[in-house]
Design an enzyme around this catalytic site. Structure first.
Site, PDB file in Angstrom:
ATOM      1  N   GLN A  60       0.840  -1.195   0.000  1.00 19.65           N
ATOM      2  CA  GLN A  60       0.000   0.000   0.000  1.00 19.65           C
ATOM      3  C   GLN A  60       0.874   1.242   0.000  1.00 19.65           C
ATOM      4  O   GLN A  60       1.887   1.290   0.678  1.00 19.65           O
ATOM      5  CB  GLN A  60      -0.884  -0.032   1.232  1.00 19.65           C
ATOM      6  CG  GLN A  60      -1.797   1.150   1.374  1.00 19.65           C
ATOM      7  CD  GLN A  60      -2.614   1.055   2.648  1.00 19.65           C
ATOM      8  OE1 GLN A  60      -3.216   0.047   2.933  1.00 19.65           O
ATOM      9  NE2 GLN A  60      -2.611   2.127   3.413  1.00 19.65           N
ATOM     10  N   ASP A  96      -5.492   3.164   1.361  1.00 21.57           N
ATOM     11  CA  ASP A  96      -6.706   2.467   0.953  1.00 21.57           C
ATOM     12  C   ASP A  96      -6.640   0.969   1.268  1.00 21.57           C
ATOM     13  O   ASP A  96      -6.891   0.119   0.422  1.00 21.57           O
ATOM     14  CB  ASP A  96      -6.993   2.705  -0.527  1.00 21.57           C
ATOM     15  CG  ASP A  96      -5.830   2.353  -1.437  1.00 21.57           C
ATOM     16  OD1 ASP A  96      -4.739   2.008  -0.935  1.00 21.57           O
ATOM     17  OD2 ASP A  96      -6.004   2.407  -2.668  1.00 21.57           O
ATOM     18  N   CYS A  97      -6.331   0.656   2.526  1.00 23.81           N
ATOM     19  CA  CYS A  97      -6.202  -0.748   2.936  1.00 23.81           C
ATOM     20  C   CYS A  97      -7.508  -1.510   2.726  1.00 23.81           C
ATOM     21  O   CYS A  97      -7.494  -2.700   2.419  1.00 23.81           O
ATOM     22  CB  CYS A  97      -5.738  -0.851   4.383  1.00 23.81           C
ATOM     23  SG  CYS A  97      -6.837  -0.067   5.560  1.00 23.81           S
ATOM     24  N   TRP A  98      -8.649  -0.843   2.869  1.00 28.42           N
ATOM     25  CA  TRP A  98      -9.947  -1.477   2.637  1.00 28.42           C
ATOM     26  C   TRP A  98     -10.044  -1.994   1.197  1.00 28.42           C
ATOM     27  O   TRP A  98     -10.576  -3.074   0.951  1.00 28.42           O
ATOM     28  CB  TRP A  98     -11.077  -0.479   2.922  1.00 28.42           C
ATOM     29  CG  TRP A  98     -10.915   0.784   2.128  1.00 28.42           C
ATOM     30  CD1 TRP A  98     -10.224   1.910   2.505  1.00 28.42           C
ATOM     31  CD2 TRP A  98     -11.369   1.046   0.802  1.00 28.42           C
ATOM     32  NE1 TRP A  98     -10.239   2.851   1.493  1.00 28.42           N
ATOM     33  CE2 TRP A  98     -10.939   2.340   0.429  1.00 28.42           C
ATOM     34  CE3 TRP A  98     -12.107   0.309  -0.125  1.00 28.42           C
ATOM     35  CZ2 TRP A  98     -11.222   2.902  -0.810  1.00 28.42           C
ATOM     36  CZ3 TRP A  98     -12.390   0.883  -1.361  1.00 28.42           C
ATOM     37  CH2 TRP A  98     -11.947   2.173  -1.681  1.00 28.42           C
ATOM     38  N   ALA A 145      -7.672  -5.042   0.817  1.00 29.65           N
ATOM     39  CA  ALA A 145      -8.228  -6.225   1.484  1.00 29.65           C
ATOM     40  C   ALA A 145      -9.201  -6.941   0.560  1.00 29.65           C
ATOM     41  O   ALA A 145      -9.200  -8.174   0.465  1.00 29.65           O
ATOM     42  CB  ALA A 145      -8.909  -5.834   2.788  1.00 29.65           C
TER      43      ALA A 145
END
Length: 175
Positions: A85, A90-92, A95
């Site tokens: 990342q 924007d880890c969502w 994921a």
């Protein structure tokens, strides 16, 4: 998971679910000119990165082959360990990408095969991805310009410094 895969299979079978792009027409035009594609809808400009009045400092858009002479779109398939990342946070998003990376059929639908940077095929600087949007699959095209600072990618990148599918995937989602 089995129910989800059955729904997915039905989605892929259904007619007119993909809003196609002009990918093939663009490729044919680039074959004639020998040029790299410039995306007219997502220009390598600060306005493509922010709505803020003050632009981020030190941003330079670079083409992939200027970032790495032996660049690959995808070096060895897709895996969640490919993804690093960047500054976007924007880890969502990543994921969800890691989740679909577990399904070979789904990832091949979302990231169509046959895309390359270096190799035997001619390179035109255009990549395509598919996203589910408002009940339909939409194909998104992006060029190979990526935002950098001091010669380094500032947003998502791959763990391998010569692999670029995560950067283009994130760019396509942003577009």
């Amino acid at each position: 998971m089995e129910e989800l895969m059955n729904q997915l299979n039905e989605t892929f079978k259904a007619d007119n679910l993909v809003m196609t792009s002009n990918y093939q027409n663009i490729i044919e035009e680039l074959e004639l000119t020998g040029e790299l594609w410039d995306d007219p809808e997502f220009r390598p400009e600060i306005s493509s990165l922010t709505y803020e009045d003050i632009a981020p400092k030190g941003i330079k858009w670079m083409r992939t082959l200027d970032l790495h002479k032996k660049a690959f779109f995808m070096a060895d398939g897709v895996s969640k360990s490919d993804i690093i990342q960047g500054e976007l946070g924007d880890c969502w998003f990543w994921a969800s990408v890691a989740t679909i990376a577990n399904s070979k059929r789904l990832i091949e639908w979302v990231i169509p095969s046959g895309q390359s940077i270096t190799g035997n095929a001619p390179y035109y600087g255009i990549f395509r991805f598919r996203f589910w949007q408002f009940g339909k699959w939409v194909e998104i095209l992006v060029d190979d310009y990526l935002p950098t600072r001091d010669g380094q990618l500032i947003y998502a990148r791959s763990e391998a410094d010569n692999e670029f599918w995560p950067s283009f995937f994130e760019k396509a989602f942003a577009k």
